[in-house]
Structures are given as structure tokens and as C-alpha cells.
Enzyme design. Structure first.
Site, PDB file in Angstrom:
ATOM      1  N   LYS A   1     -16.379   0.680  41.832  1.00  0.00           N
ATOM      2  CA  LYS A   1     -15.482  -0.230  41.102  1.00  0.00           C
ATOM      3  C   LYS A   1     -14.136   0.453  40.869  1.00  0.00           C
ATOM      4  O   LYS A   1     -14.092   1.648  40.577  1.00  0.00           O
ATOM      5  CB  LYS A   1     -16.149  -0.608  39.770  1.00  0.00           C
ATOM      6  CG  LYS A   1     -15.393  -1.634  38.941  1.00  0.00           C
ATOM      7  CD  LYS A   1     -16.158  -1.980  37.655  1.00  0.00           C
ATOM      8  CE  LYS A   1     -15.435  -3.006  36.807  1.00  0.00           C
ATOM      9  NZ  LYS A   1     -16.164  -3.343  35.566  1.00  0.00           N
TER      10      LYS A   1
ATOM     11  N   SER B   1     -17.001  -8.371  34.757  1.00  0.00           N
ATOM     12  CA  SER B   1     -15.810  -7.965  35.476  1.00  0.00           C
ATOM     13  C   SER B   1     -16.104  -7.211  36.776  1.00  0.00           C
ATOM     14  O   SER B   1     -15.248  -7.098  37.634  1.00  0.00           O
ATOM     15  CB  SER B   1     -14.947  -7.070  34.586  1.00  0.00           C
ATOM     16  OG  SER B   1     -15.635  -5.855  34.300  1.00  0.00           O
TER      17      SER B   1
ATOM     18  N   SER C   1     -20.586  -6.783  31.949  1.00  0.00           N
ATOM     19  CA  SER C   1     -19.926  -6.747  33.260  1.00  0.00           C
ATOM     20  C   SER C   1     -20.743  -6.180  34.412  1.00  0.00           C
ATOM     21  O   SER C   1     -20.296  -6.241  35.558  1.00  0.00           O
ATOM     22  CB  SER C   1     -18.621  -5.963  33.164  1.00  0.00           C
ATOM     23  OG  SER C   1     -17.637  -6.780  32.613  1.00  0.00           O
TER      24      SER C   1
HETATM   25  N1  GLN Z   1     -16.731 -10.435  29.938  1.00  0.00           N
HETATM   26  C1  GLN Z   1     -16.582  -9.528  28.849  1.00  0.00           C
HETATM   27  C2  GLN Z   1     -15.119  -9.351  28.548  1.00  0.00           C
HETATM   28  O1  GLN Z   1     -14.360 -10.068  29.095  1.00  0.00           O
HETATM   29  C3  GLN Z   1     -17.230  -8.229  29.189  1.00  0.00           C
HETATM   30  C4  GLN Z   1     -16.430  -7.400  30.111  1.00  0.00           C
HETATM   31  C5  GLN Z   1     -17.088  -6.091  30.462  1.00  0.00           C
HETATM   32  O2  GLN Z   1     -18.272  -5.892  30.231  1.00  0.00           O
HETATM   33  N2  GLN Z   1     -16.282  -5.192  30.960  1.00  0.00           N
HETATM   34  O3  GLN Z   1     -14.709  -8.537  27.783  1.00  0.00           O
END
Ligand code: GLN
Length: 489
Positions: free
Chosen positions: A80, A155, A179
Site C-alpha cells: 500500500k 482505504s 481499511s
Molecule cells: N473508512 C474509515 C475512514 O475513512 C477507516 C479508514 C482506515 O481504516 N484507514 O477513516
């Protein structure tokens, strides 16, 4: 084809010299060539560097390198775009980092290399890991391999899509509020968020430091166990990593879960849950019972406050963490007449709308006068949420829930409505607030279109062994992990 194999299948072939690390890496590069125009899981990849790593590993195999010492021997693993890999770009899918190149390897990357992996590629994500769909990337959306009109989750959308599309054998992602688990569920792979402190965060660009963890995406549970074992352990460069011994996770996958107690939180089976998701999870619970587990209804009474609590704590930490991107120290710069306008111009041009929204929210909840009303109160609710789990774990070994309320939604469907987007993490967020571990694995498909459904297992702090054992027993007794998407090229 070699790119379709799991870690255990591929390494078995490599040590028997039935294939080479170069061939395996080339097979992944060929698949990227074939499908990534459609999927866009990768922001970039350095094919020459990947093949050079593979050649070095082939030499080591010829010299007798063993799987005991190098459990990821010759395995191509995608990364990532939020983890530092020496000599490779690091952008967090943001424009603000410009042409930044990592000067060093993150601890997890060092560990992967030491285990024999071929570390390559920069996988797409929501900008600075803020989002649930990968639509917040500054460099274009990633598409779900099961239906390219849909999002892969986020994400870590690129990490999930690359595994589902067989562009890599496994990938790394990060999970601050879901995420890893949410995109794993929506793309039909296995994803694990380790207990806070299990894996070093050194070399991870911080979003919300008290919630972030790095974890694996794989094609089956055994591979997750193998990768987690390599990644885990204390690190003096991350003071929040914990000196807890690292178990032999893969060796613990014995199949038996007789007598284990599984908790079903009544607060999670609520409105907003798609009927097909509900049904698949109910079936999965029956399957776990068939395997000998005892199912108990439990209560996590503060669940309703999790999303609100998360969006105060995560944004507060983000506003502090992202202050360093100021045009002076890193990446892109937009000049101004004085330092303040330079900061303003750089941050105004460099950050996307969701990142700006979070910085503004986070700065607000930390400002004097609001700190007590929001941030401090959120910290107290966070403690209550953690206590809910610790109490539940006095009665049960593992908690089972859906990973997401719905299957993958259409690109654009929620992008104008941040609140709707935030609610897609309703089942994954509490786990980060509580600091416990969680895993998602496939538990079925919707009918039309055919989209993966994820089952979430939550475990005690440092309870990854039990989590993996239950996941493995379930996986081996169901067909879901063997299905592959048909990608039109
Ligand atoms: N979707 C969540 C956010 O927007 C979690 C994101 C993540 O785990 N990095 O913050």
C-alpha cells in the site's frame, strides 16, 4: 498460472525447483499488464527492481535457502502506498508528497525482505487512508475485480483488488477503522487487522496513531497466518509495539474448534443490513455450530457511539499528524510571499477535499473550548467501548459479525454524502477503538450481480491465534475462498 497460487502453494513449488521466483514475479507482472488497465490497483510498479530481487532469491534457493528460515521465499507481495519502501515513491495517494522517494524501509518491509519476499509496487488507496472506497485517491479510483462498475472498498482498495485479481500473491494494507477488513470483504479475500501493538508502525505514514495497524491481505487463512508471523514483534523504533512473544500462527491451524465459544452481538444484526449479507452471516454461524462451536448471544452496549467517537479521535490525530506536510520538509511546494501563505498555498493545492474536511474537523475538536466537550468525552466513550469487549471476552473466545452492512456499492454512489460513506464502517470501527484484533474472510456471494460477502471475526487482545484457528476451520469447510472473479480484458 503462478500468480494465481497462494503463498503456501507457491513456496512449495519454489523449494522443489518446479518454478523460479523470477517466473512467479513475471507471472504477476504479466497479470498486471493484462488486467490493471481495468482495475487500477497499482499507482506504479518497478518491474526491473522486482525481477532483480527475484533473481537474488533464486540464487539463494540454489544455495539451499530454506522455508523454515525464509517463509516467504520468492513470494511477490504488493505494498500500500502508505508504507516506506527504500528507493520507491511514497505518495499516500496524495498530490502533496510530490515526487517523494522513501529513504528507508519500514520495519515490516525489512521483515518481509528477510523472509525472502519480493517486495514491489505501490498500491492505490484513499488519500492518507481516509475513506472507504478508494475514490478519495488523487490518482483515480480502483475498480472491484468482481464488478468494475463498483468500488473495491477502502482505504486499502488497491491492496484488496490486487489480491482478488491475482496481480500479487499477497499484499500489505493498513487499518485505522476498517481499511483492511472492509475492502477484503468487498473483494472476497482474507484481511486481518492485528491487535494494536502487534506489528511495528515504523515507516507507516501516520493517519491516527492510536488506531493504525498494518496487516496482510491474502487468498486464504493459512497465508494470513504465515504473513502475520513474519510481520509481528516488538520494535524499538515504535514505542507502542509490544514485547509479546510471536506464536507460530500457521502451525496452530489444526482444524478443531470444538467447544470454542462464539459471541453474536445483538447490536450488530440491525437495520441497514442488506438481506443477503444477513443471510450469509446467519448461515456462517450455523456452519460454525456444525463444526462444534457454541454460539452465545452477547451485548456490546456502546456500539451506537462508535462511529461518532471514531470521527472525533481519528480526525483529531489526523490534524496533528498531517501538520508536517507544509511544503518545507516534504514533497510538493507552492510558493507564497511569506511562510504562512506558502503553507496555505501548499496545503490548499496538495490535499484533497476529504483530507481537508478531516483536518478542519480534527482541529475544531482539539481547539480550546471544544476539547472537553468533544475530544475528552470521545476518549471516555472509547474506554467504555473497550470495556464492552473485554467483558464480552470473559464469556466468549471470538465474536462474529458481518464485516460490512452491504456488498460493494457503485462508484459515485456515496461520494457526495460523507455520512453515508462513514456508515459503511459501522461494524469495523469498534475493533480499532478497543485495540483488539479482527479478521474478514469470504462467507458467500450475492446472487445478481455476484459480489463477495465478508464475515468478521473479532478476537481478544493478542488473540490472533484463536481468530485464525476459527477462520481456518470455517474456510476449509466452505467453498467461498476458491472462487475467482472473471475480469474482462
Ligand atoms: N473508512 C474509515 C475512514 O475513512 C477507516 C479508514 C482506515 O481504516 N484507514 O477513516
Amino acid at each position: 498460472m503462478l500468480n494465481q497460487l497462494t503463498i503456501s502453494e507457491l513456496t512449495a513449488k519454489l523449494v522443489k525447483r518446479e518454478a523460479s521466483a523470477r517466473e512467479a514475479t513475471q507471472a504477476c507482472l504479466d497479470q498486471i499488464q493484462r488486467v490493471d488497465g481495468q482495475i487500477h490497483a497499482f499507482l506504479s510498479h518497478d518491474a526491473a527492481d522486482a525481477l532483480a530481487q527475484a533473481d537474488a532469491i533464486d540464487k539463494a534457493i540454489a544455495g539451499g535457502a530454506s522455508l523454515t528460515e525464509h517463509p516467504l521465499l520468492g513470494v511477490p507481495i504488493g505494498i500500500k502506498d502508505v508504507l516506506a519502501v527504500k528507493g520507491q515513491p511514497l505518495n499516500c495517494a496524495s498530490k502533496i508528497l510530490g515526487k517523494f522517494i522513501s529513504p528507508y524501509d519500514a520495519t515490516v518491509i525489512q521483515k518481509l525482505r528477510a523472509a525472502g519476499a519480493v517486495v514491489f509496487g505501490r498500491l492505490n488507496m484513499d488519500e492518507f487512508a481516509m475513506g472507504s472506497s478508494t475514490e478519495n485517491s488523487a490518482f483515480g479510483v480502483t475498480r472491484n475485480p468482481w464488478d468494475t462498475a463498483r468500488i473495491p472498498g477502502g482505504s486499502s482498495g488497491g491492496s484488496a483488488a490486487a489480491v482478488a485479481a491475482d496481480e500479487c500473491i499477497a499484499t500489505l494494507g493498513t487499518d485505522t477503522g476498517g481499511s483492511i477488513r472492509q475492502p477484503a470483504a468487498l473483494c472476497g479475500c482474507v484481511g486481518l487487522k492485528p491487535t494494536y501493538g502487534r506489528v511495528s508502525r515504523y515507516g507507516l505514514v501516520a493517519f491516527a496513531s492510536s488506531l493504525d495497524q498494518i496487516g496482510p491481505f491474502t487468498k486464504d487463512v493459512r497465508d494470513t497466518a504465515t504473513l502475520l508471523e513474519v510481520m509481528s514483534g516488538v520494535d524499538h523504533r515504535d514505542s507502542t509495539s509490544v514485547p509479546q512473544p510471536v506464536p507460530h500462527y500457521a502451525a496452530g491451524l489444526t482444524g478443531g474448534i470444538k467447544g470454542l465459544k462464539i459471541g453474536l452481538p445483538k447490536e450488530y444484526m440491525v437495520g441497514g443490513l442488506a438481506p443477503e449479507v444477513n443471510q450469509a452471516v446467519q448461515e456462517a454461524v450455523k456452519q460454525l455450530q456444525k463444526l462444534g462451536a457454541e454460539v452465545v448471544e452477547i451485548s456490546l452496549p456502546h456500539t451506537d457511539y462508535a462511529v461518532a467517537t471514531y470521527y472525533i479521535i481519528a480526525t483529531a490525530e489526523a490534524s496533528a499528524n498531517l501538520a508536517r506536510f507544509d511544503g518545507i520538509r516534504y514533497g510538493a511546494r507552492v510558493d507564497g510571499d511569506d511562510p504562512i501563505s506558502l503553507y496555505g498555498n501548499t496545503r490548499g493545492a496538495g490535499f484533497g477535499p476529504e483530507v481537508k474536511r478531516r483536518i478542519i474537523l480534527g482541529t475544531y475538536v482539539l481547539s480550546s473550548g471544544y476539547y472537553d466537550a468533544y475530544y475528552l468525552r470521545a476518549q471516555k466513550v472509547r474506554t467504555l467501548i473497550r470495556q464492552d469487549f473485554l467483558k464480552a471476552f470473559e464469556k466468549v473466545d471470538v465474536i462474529v459479525t458481518p464485516t460490512t452492512p452491504t456488498p460493494a456499492f457503485k462508484i459515485g454512489e456515496k461520494s457526495d454524502d460523507p455520512l453515508q460513506m462513514y456508515l459503511s464502517d459501522i461494524f469495523t470501527i469498534s475493533c480499532n477503538l478497543a485495540g483488539i484484533c479482527g479478521l474478514s474472510l469470504p462467507c458467500g456471494f450475492t446472487a445478481d450481480p455476484k459480489l463477495p460477502i465478508g464475515l468478521q471475526l473479532l478476537g481478544k487482545p493478542f488473540g490472533e491465534e484463536t481468530l485464525l484457528k476459527v477462520a481456518h476451520a470455517y474456510e476449509q469447510s466452505t467453498p467461498w475462498h476458491q472462487e475467482k472473479p472473471a475480469i474482462k480484458t
